[in-house]
Design an enzyme around this catalytic site. Structure first.
Site, PDB file in Angstrom:
ATOM      1  N   ALA A   1     -17.487   1.836  15.256  1.00 14.38           N
ATOM      2  CA  ALA A   1     -18.312   0.527  14.700  1.00 14.38           C
ATOM      3  C   ALA A   1     -17.759  -0.608  15.439  1.00 14.38           C
ATOM      4  CB  ALA A   1     -18.058   0.338  13.407  1.00 14.38           C
TER       5      ALA A   1
ATOM      6  N   THR B   1      -6.581  -0.407  28.496  1.00 14.83           N
ATOM      7  CA  THR B   1      -6.975  -1.659  29.162  1.00 14.83           C
ATOM      8  C   THR B   1      -6.245  -1.841  30.432  1.00 14.83           C
ATOM      9  OG1 THR B   1      -6.583  -3.872  28.673  1.00 14.83           O
ATOM     10  CG2 THR B   1      -5.381  -2.713  27.144  1.00 14.83           C
ATOM     11  N   ASP B   2      -6.788  -2.734  31.229  1.00  9.30           N
ATOM     12  CA  ASP B   2      -6.241  -3.146  32.441  1.00  9.30           C
ATOM     13  C   ASP B   2      -5.022  -4.049  32.124  1.00  9.30           C
ATOM     14  OD1 ASP B   2      -7.641  -5.278  31.489  1.00  9.30           O
ATOM     15  OD2 ASP B   2      -8.621  -5.695  33.519  1.00  9.30           O
ATOM     16  N   GLU B   3      -4.943  -4.576  30.708  1.00  8.69           N
ATOM     17  CA  GLU B   3      -3.850  -5.445  30.540  1.00  8.69           C
ATOM     18  C   GLU B   3      -2.436  -5.043  30.461  1.00  8.69           C
ATOM     19  OE1 GLU B   3      -4.750  -8.571  27.607  1.00  8.69           O
ATOM     20  OE2 GLU B   3      -6.942  -8.451  27.843  1.00  8.69           O
TER      21      GLU B   3
ATOM     22  N   TYR C   1      -0.626  -7.695  22.105  1.00 12.37           N
ATOM     23  CA  TYR C   1      -1.813  -6.767  22.256  1.00 12.37           C
ATOM     24  C   TYR C   1      -1.503  -5.776  23.323  1.00 12.37           C
ATOM     25  CZ  TYR C   1      -6.268  -5.135  23.936  1.00 12.37           C
ATOM     26  OH  TYR C   1      -7.251  -4.289  24.665  1.00 12.37           O
TER      27      TYR C   1
ATOM     28  N   LYS D   1      -0.612  -1.595  23.526  1.00 12.18           N
ATOM     29  CA  LYS D   1      -1.471  -0.628  23.986  1.00 12.18           C
ATOM     30  C   LYS D   1      -0.776  -0.006  25.125  1.00 12.18           C
ATOM     31  CE  LYS D   1      -5.681  -0.243  23.903  1.00 12.18           C
ATOM     32  NZ  LYS D   1      -6.530   0.705  23.163  1.00 12.18           N
TER      33      LYS D   1
ATOM     34  N   ASN E   1     -12.255  -6.009  31.913  1.00 14.94           N
ATOM     35  CA  ASN E   1     -12.845  -6.818  30.984  1.00 14.94           C
ATOM     36  C   ASN E   1     -14.344  -6.459  30.770  1.00 14.94           C
ATOM     37  OD1 ASN E   1     -10.618  -8.729  30.802  1.00 14.94           O
ATOM     38  ND2 ASN E   1     -11.981 -10.250  29.835  1.00 14.94           N
TER      39      ASN E   1
ATOM     40  N   PRO F   1     -14.930 -24.182  24.393  1.00 17.24           N
ATOM     41  CA  PRO F   1     -13.216 -24.567  24.417  1.00 17.24           C
ATOM     42  C   PRO F   1     -12.947 -23.217  25.336  1.00 17.24           C
ATOM     43  CG  PRO F   1     -13.772 -23.034  22.641  1.00 17.24           C
ATOM     44  CD  PRO F   1     -15.103 -23.391  23.206  1.00 17.24           C
ATOM     45  N   VAL F   2     -12.479 -24.213  26.872  1.00 18.79           N
ATOM     46  CA  VAL F   2     -11.838 -23.308  27.792  1.00 18.79           C
ATOM     47  C   VAL F   2     -10.332 -23.656  27.824  1.00 18.79           C
ATOM     48  CG1 VAL F   2     -11.785 -23.381  30.453  1.00 18.79           C
ATOM     49  CG2 VAL F   2     -13.873 -23.643  29.242  1.00 18.79           C
TER      50      VAL F   2
ATOM     51  N   ARG G   1     -10.816 -12.745  35.992  1.00 20.32           N
ATOM     52  CA  ARG G   1     -11.159 -11.483  35.438  1.00 20.32           C
ATOM     53  C   ARG G   1     -12.116 -10.437  36.218  1.00 20.32           C
ATOM     54  NH1 ARG G   1      -7.074 -13.057  33.489  1.00 20.32           N
ATOM     55  NH2 ARG G   1      -6.460 -13.523  31.495  1.00 20.32           N
TER      56      ARG G   1
ATOM     57  N   ARG H   1      -3.404 -20.635  26.445  1.00 24.52           N
ATOM     58  CA  ARG H   1      -3.041 -19.383  25.641  1.00 24.52           C
ATOM     59  C   ARG H   1      -1.523 -19.076  26.220  1.00 24.52           C
ATOM     60  NH1 ARG H   1      -6.224 -14.085  26.581  1.00 24.52           N
ATOM     61  NH2 ARG H   1      -7.405 -14.703  24.724  1.00 24.52           N
ATOM     62  N   PRO H   2      -0.219 -18.924  25.199  1.00 23.15           N
ATOM     63  CA  PRO H   2       0.878 -18.638  25.761  1.00 23.15           C
ATOM     64  C   PRO H   2       0.849 -17.190  26.520  1.00 23.15           C
ATOM     65  CG  PRO H   2       1.075 -19.013  23.247  1.00 23.15           C
ATOM     66  CD  PRO H   2      -0.442 -18.951  23.809  1.00 23.15           C
TER      67      PRO H   2
ATOM     68  N   HIS I   1      -0.578 -16.415  29.072  1.00 21.39           N
ATOM     69  CA  HIS I   1      -1.728 -15.906  29.558  1.00 21.39           C
ATOM     70  C   HIS I   1      -1.930 -15.554  31.027  1.00 21.39           C
ATOM     71  CE1 HIS I   1      -6.296 -17.465  29.491  1.00 21.39           C
ATOM     72  NE2 HIS I   1      -6.205 -16.406  29.571  1.00 21.39           N
TER      73      HIS I   1
HETATM   74  N1  LIG Z   1     -13.333  -5.426  25.208  1.00 28.69           N
HETATM   75  C1  LIG Z   1     -12.575  -5.398  26.269  1.00 28.69           C
HETATM   76  O1  LIG Z   1     -12.769  -5.848  27.351  1.00 28.69           O
HETATM   77  C2  LIG Z   1     -11.806  -4.124  26.520  1.00 28.69           C
HETATM   78  C3  LIG Z   1     -11.396  -3.648  27.878  1.00 28.69           C
HETATM   79  C4  LIG Z   1     -10.888  -2.649  28.128  1.00 28.69           C
HETATM   80  C5  LIG Z   1     -10.398  -1.751  27.071  1.00 28.69           C
HETATM   81  N2  LIG Z   1     -10.777  -1.999  25.820  1.00 28.69           N
HETATM   82  C6  LIG Z   1     -10.227  -1.184  24.656  1.00 28.69           C
HETATM   83  O2  LIG Z   1     -11.217  -0.559  24.105  1.00 28.69           O
HETATM   84  C7  LIG Z   1     -11.320  -0.412  22.691  1.00 28.69           C
HETATM   85  C8  LIG Z   1     -12.392  -0.924  22.146  1.00 28.69           C
HETATM   86  O3  LIG Z   1     -12.452  -2.335  22.430  1.00 28.69           O
HETATM   87  P1  LIG Z   1     -13.679  -3.370  21.546  1.00 28.69           P
HETATM   88  O4  LIG Z   1     -13.668  -4.468  22.485  1.00 28.69           O
HETATM   89  O5  LIG Z   1     -14.666  -2.593  21.333  1.00 28.69           O
HETATM   90  O6  LIG Z   1     -12.823  -3.538  20.456  1.00 28.69           O
HETATM   91  P2  LIG Z   1     -13.576  -4.091  18.837  1.00 28.69           P
HETATM   92  O7  LIG Z   1     -12.665  -5.376  18.441  1.00 28.69           O
HETATM   93  O8  LIG Z   1     -14.964  -4.928  18.920  1.00 28.69           O
HETATM   94  O9  LIG Z   1     -13.580  -2.981  17.898  1.00 28.69           O
HETATM   95  C9  LIG Z   1     -12.578  -2.321  17.590  1.00 28.69           C
HETATM   96  C10 LIG Z   1     -12.995  -1.374  16.238  1.00 28.69           C
HETATM   97  O10 LIG Z   1     -11.677  -0.556  15.780  1.00 28.69           O
HETATM   98  C11 LIG Z   1     -11.865  -0.383  14.782  1.00 28.69           C
HETATM   99  N3  LIG Z   1     -10.389  -0.682  13.992  1.00 28.69           N
HETATM  100  C12 LIG Z   1      -9.489  -1.631  14.159  1.00 28.69           C
HETATM  101  N4  LIG Z   1      -8.389  -0.922  13.642  1.00 28.69           N
HETATM  102  C13 LIG Z   1      -8.679   0.472  13.273  1.00 28.69           C
HETATM  103  C14 LIG Z   1      -7.722   1.143  12.400  1.00 28.69           C
HETATM  104  N5  LIG Z   1      -6.468   1.221  12.043  1.00 28.69           N
HETATM  105  N6  LIG Z   1      -8.540   2.386  11.972  1.00 28.69           N
HETATM  106  C15 LIG Z   1      -9.749   2.896  12.352  1.00 28.69           C
HETATM  107  N7  LIG Z   1     -10.602   1.681  12.818  1.00 28.69           N
HETATM  108  C16 LIG Z   1     -10.114   0.495  13.382  1.00 28.69           C
HETATM  109  C17 LIG Z   1     -12.536  -1.875  14.103  1.00 28.69           C
HETATM  110  O11 LIG Z   1     -13.042  -2.009  12.651  1.00 28.69           O
HETATM  111  C18 LIG Z   1     -13.365  -1.749  15.256  1.00 28.69           C
HETATM  112  O12 LIG Z   1     -14.581  -1.168  14.810  1.00 28.69           O
HETATM  113  C19 LIG Z   1      -9.931  -0.966  22.267  1.00 28.69           C
HETATM  114  O13 LIG Z   1      -8.945   0.246  22.617  1.00 28.69           O
HETATM  115  C20 LIG Z   1      -9.653  -1.863  23.619  1.00 28.69           C
HETATM  116  O14 LIG Z   1      -8.418  -1.916  23.722  1.00 28.69           O
HETATM  117  C21 LIG Z   1     -11.515  -3.122  25.326  1.00 28.69           C
END
Ligand SMILES: NC(=O)c1ccc[n+]([C@@H]2O[C@H](COP(=O)([O-])OP(=O)(O)OC[C@H]3O[C@@H](n4cnc5c(N)ncnc54)[C@H](O)[C@@H]3O)[C@@H](O)[C@H]2O)c1
Length: 333
Positions: free
Chosen positions: A9, A121-123, A145, A149, A174, A200-201, A209, A268-269, A271
């Site tokens: 979701a 994630t790349d992070e 974070y 991960k 990203n 805010p930058v 990125r 951001r610390p 960063h």
């Molecule tokens: N957004 C990015 O740029 C990016 C890039 C690379 C990887 N990712 C990874 O992709 C994944 C999704 O990222 P996103 O940007 O869609 O995140 P998001 O914050 O939009 O969504 C995270 C979802 O996880 C659900 N969630 C959180 N904790 C939960 C738990 N304990 N149990 C069940 N559901 C839980 C939340 O309700 C939410 O629906 C993450 O694992 C993130 O690390 C994100």
């Protein structure tokens, strides 16, 4: 294949579910805790599909996981706390979801011999001044974070080596695109620019990125799920990199605003300066990015412009308190 999509979701998970229902015969069960970032609005257009089911629950809750798993073949784990700033002010949920949650899912996958894909994630690699990280680069995360991960990735790898579980890891750069919660750079800037609010930058805005359109990342995850080699990790980078300030200026242009809305705020610390991924391995599977950044950014701005129903409840709710705490000023010109 019947797939449990945890965190389905959220931003990327909901785009993955939409793409998979449209492009495959999969049945999808979304298991999601519905944190502030998880919204049923993100799945509104697929909710009536007979191949789709939603279960509310946390991945760290073994009963909720067991309830969602009936008859499934694979788990794709998107569930995560994803905002670096929040991991600095409140790291607890990051440890719970990434460490404990991933462990509970891995145990369930082991008990039922399921294919398991971890979205990462790349992070986890940390910052790189020049060149790009490959899948064998060392993990040097900077924030709670990225550290949690990285820990989850290592746990996943251990289940492959120790128990022979069919695991896969996808590390994306990203993401941006429709349905992204407005605490993240691009939707934050787009919505503020549309409203005429200050933008805010952080720091000098020169952080770089590597931008990946969300539908491209969702497609790559599908590719890896279907064709990836068990035990392997795949980097998925976007086609273009860009400094944050250039992204912000382009958004202002697309929204018909000028640079006077930019407000530089304390950095951001920890960063990270630049992220970059080498993605040859996933390209060898047959995936490539279809969206260049310029076109994807225009499409994203148009989507937010046309979907006020989606973001208006967020911008008028608790998000305002978060925003004030984070940037020291309220939304409003
Ligand atoms: N957004 C990015 O740029 C990016 C890039 C690379 C990887 N990712 C990874 O992709 C994944 C999704 O990222 P996103 O940007 O869609 O995140 P998001 O914050 O939009 O969504 C995270 C979802 O996880 C659900 N969630 C959180 N904790 C939960 C738990 N304990 N149990 C069940 N559901 C839980 C939340 O309700 C939410 O629906 C993450 O694992 C993130 O690390 C994100």
């Amino acid at each position: 294949m019947r797939v449990v999509v945890t965190g389905g979701a959220g931003f990327i998970g909901s785009n993955f579910v939409r793409g998979r229902l449209a492009g495959s015969a999969d049945e999808i069960v979304v298991l999601d805790k519905l944190t502030y970032a998880g919204r049923l609005e993100n799945l509104r257009d697929v909710a009536a599909d007979p191949r789709f089911r939603f279960v509310q629950g946390a991945i760290e809750d073994p009963d909720a996981v067991a309830g969602a798993l009936e008859g499934v073949d694979a788990i794709v784990n998107f569930a995560a706390e994803t905002h670096v700033d929040r991991s600095i002010s409140e790291p607890d949920a990051f440890v719970r979801t990434h460490a404990l949650g991933t462990f509970v899912l891995l145990e369930a996958a082991r008990a039922h011999a399921l294919r398991y894909l971890q979205v990462s994630t790349d992070e986890v690699y940390g910052s790189i001044e020049e060149g790009s990280f490959t899948e064998s680069s060392p993990l040097e995360p900077s924030s709670p974070y990225s550290a949690t991960k990285a820990g989850a990735d290592l746990l996943v790898a251990s289940y492959q080596r120790t128990f022979g579980l069919h695991t896969l890891i996808c590390r994306g750069s990203n993401n941006y695109g429709p349905y992204q919660y407005p605490e993240k750079l691009i939707p934050l800037m787009v919505l503020n620019a549309l409203a005429g609010d200050r933008l805010p930058v952080y720091g000098d805005g020169r952080n770089v990125r590597n931008w990946l359109f969300v539908e491209d990342f969702a497609a790559a995850i599908g590719f890896v799920l279907d064709h990836g080699r068990p035990g392997e990790t795949y980097n998925v980078g976007g086609p273009d990199e860009c400094e944050n300030l250039a992204v912000v200026r382009r958004i202002l242009e697309l929204c018909g605003r000028d640079d006077s809305l930019i407000e530089y705020v304390t950095d951001r610390p920890g960063h990270d300066r630049r992220y970059s991924l080498a993605s040859e391995k996933v390209r060898a599977l047959g995936w490539s990015a279809s969206m260049r950044f310029e076109a994807g950014l225009e499409r994203t701005v148009t989507w937010y412009r046309e979907n006020e129903w989606w973001w208006q409840p967020i911008r008028s709710g608790a998000y305002r308190d978060y925003y004030l705490r984070q940037y020291g000023f309220t939304l409003g010109p």
